[in-house]
Design a protein around this motif. Structure first.
Motif, PDB file in Angstrom:
ATOM      1  N   GLN A  63       0.794  -1.223   0.000  1.00 25.45           N
ATOM      2  CA  GLN A  63       0.000   0.000   0.000  1.00 25.45           C
ATOM      3  C   GLN A  63       0.834   1.285   0.000  1.00 25.45           C
ATOM      4  O   GLN A  63       0.312   2.373   0.240  1.00 25.45           O
ATOM      5  N   ALA A  64       2.132   1.174  -0.254  1.00 24.08           N
ATOM      6  CA  ALA A  64       2.967   2.385  -0.339  1.00 24.08           C
ATOM      7  C   ALA A  64       3.129   2.769  -1.804  1.00 24.08           C
ATOM      8  O   ALA A  64       4.240   2.878  -2.328  1.00 24.08           O
ATOM      9  N   GLU A  65       1.997   2.998  -2.474  1.00 21.06           N
ATOM     10  CA  GLU A  65       2.022   3.226  -3.916  1.00 21.06           C
ATOM     11  C   GLU A  65       2.792   4.478  -4.303  1.00 21.06           C
ATOM     12  O   GLU A  65       3.492   4.496  -5.318  1.00 21.06           O
ATOM     13  N   ASP A  66       2.701   5.525  -3.492  1.00 18.89           N
ATOM     14  CA  ASP A  66       3.379   6.772  -3.849  1.00 18.89           C
ATOM     15  C   ASP A  66       4.893   6.613  -3.758  1.00 18.89           C
ATOM     16  O   ASP A  66       5.630   7.121  -4.616  1.00 18.89           O
ATOM     17  N   VAL A  67       5.363   5.917  -2.723  1.00 20.40           N
ATOM     18  CA  VAL A  67       6.795   5.666  -2.590  1.00 20.40           C
ATOM     19  C   VAL A  67       7.273   4.801  -3.756  1.00 20.40           C
ATOM     20  O   VAL A  67       8.304   5.077  -4.378  1.00 20.40           O
ATOM     21  N   ALA A  68       6.513   3.755  -4.048  1.00 17.05           N
ATOM     22  CA  ALA A  68       6.884   2.859  -5.147  1.00 17.05           C
ATOM     23  C   ALA A  68       6.938   3.603  -6.471  1.00 17.05           C
ATOM     24  O   ALA A  68       7.876   3.423  -7.265  1.00 17.05           O
ATOM     25  N   ALA A  69       5.947   4.447  -6.734  1.00 14.82           N
ATOM     26  CA  ALA A  69       5.904   5.182  -7.994  1.00 14.82           C
ATOM     27  C   ALA A  69       7.084   6.138  -8.114  1.00 14.82           C
ATOM     28  O   ALA A  69       7.692   6.274  -9.187  1.00 14.82           O
ATOM     29  N   CYS A  70       7.425   6.800  -7.021  1.00 14.50           N
ATOM     30  CA  CYS A  70       8.565   7.721  -7.019  1.00 14.50           C
ATOM     31  C   CYS A  70       9.851   6.985  -7.366  1.00 14.50           C
ATOM     32  O   CYS A  70      10.617   7.423  -8.234  1.00 14.50           O
ATOM     33  N   LEU A  71      10.082   5.866  -6.720  1.00 14.18           N
ATOM     34  CA  LEU A  71      11.322   5.121  -6.924  1.00 14.18           C
ATOM     35  C   LEU A  71      11.380   4.487  -8.306  1.00 14.18           C
ATOM     36  O   LEU A  71      12.431   4.455  -8.943  1.00 14.18           O
TER      37      LEU A  71
END
Length: 200
Positions: A63-71
Motif C-alpha cells: 500500500q505504499a504506492e506513492d513511494v513505489a511510484a517515485c522510486l
C-alpha cells in the motif's frame, strides 16, 4: 544516469518502514517529506545510489504506492515485501532474494538522504575489489550504508526481525572506510532531524 559500467555491486534501498516517529497519525510518510533541495527524502537517497550503481533494488511495504511510484520513476527496481511489518530484516531478505544473482550488495536506508555520493562510490569500489563486509566510519563511528560480498549471502538470508544485518557486523570482520561524511550517521526520524541539517 548510471556511470559505473560493469560494477558487480547491486544497491539495495530499504524503503519499507512506516516512520511512526515522524508522524504518529500515519498521515505523513517521512520518505515522502520534501527536503529544501526539492527532492523527497527517499528520492534524495535513491538518486545518489543510482548515480553510482548500475542496479538499485528498492523494497517498499504494501500500500505504499506513492513511494513505489517515485522510486520506479527514478529508475529503481521496485519490489513489495508483504512481510515488511516484521522489521528491517524481513525487507532485507526479500530484497536479497530478488537480487540474489549479484556479486555483492550495498545496503542503504531510504531515510538517510545525507550520505554523500563519494562515500557510496568508495564503498562500492572497495566491495567490488575485495568483497567481504565494508562500512563507512565518520570520526570513528560506523555508519550506513553497509556492503556485503556474495560469500555472506547464506548468512544474510537467515536474518529476521528489526535488527537487519547488525548481527553479522558483530560476528564477522568488517573493513571500515574512513569518510569525511557525517551523513553516514544521520537518519531522519522526526521533522526536527530535517530542520537540523538545513539550519544556518
Amino acid at each position: 544516469m548510471n556511470n559505473t559500467g560493469n560494477s558487480p555491486v547491486t544497491g539495495i534501498l530499504l524503503a519499507a518502514g512506516r516512520g511512526s516517529r515522524f508522524d504518529a497519525s500515519g498521515r505523513q510518510d517521512k520518505l515522502l517529506h520534501m527536503l529544501p533541495t526539492g527532492d523527497t527524502v527517499v528520492a534524495a537517497s535513491a538518486k545518489k545510489m543510482l548515480a553510482v550503481l548500475p542496479r538499485v533494488v528498492a523494497v517498499v511495504r504494501p500500500q505504499a504506492e506513492d513511494v513505489a511510484a517515485c522510486l520506479r520513476a527514478l529508475g529503481c527496481e521496485v519490489t513489495e515485501c508483504a512481510q515488511a511489518g516484521q522489521g528491517m530484516g524481513a525487507s532485507l531478505v526479500h530484497a536479497l532474494a530478488h537480487a540474489s544473482d549479484a556479486a555483492g550488495w550495498l545496503i542503504a536506508l531510504g531515510d538517510m538522504p545525507f550520505v554523500q555520493r563519494e562515500t557510496l562510490q568508495a564503498l562500492a569500489t572497495r566491495l567490488a575489489q575485495e568483497g567481504g563486509i565494508v562500512a563507512p566510519a565518520y570520526l570513528g563511528r560506523r555508519g550506513n550504508p553497509v556492503g556485503f560480498g556474495r560469500q555472506y549471502l547464506p548468512q544474510l538470508l537467515t536474518l529476521g526481525g528489526d535488527q537487519g544485518a547488525r548481527r553479522l557486523l558483530q560476528t564477522y570482520p568488517v573493513t571500515d572506510i574512513a569518510v569525511d561524511d557525517p551523513g553516514v550517521t544521520l537518519d531522519i526520524d522526526t521533522p526536527a532531524d530535517v530542520e537540523a541539517q538545513y539550519r544556518t
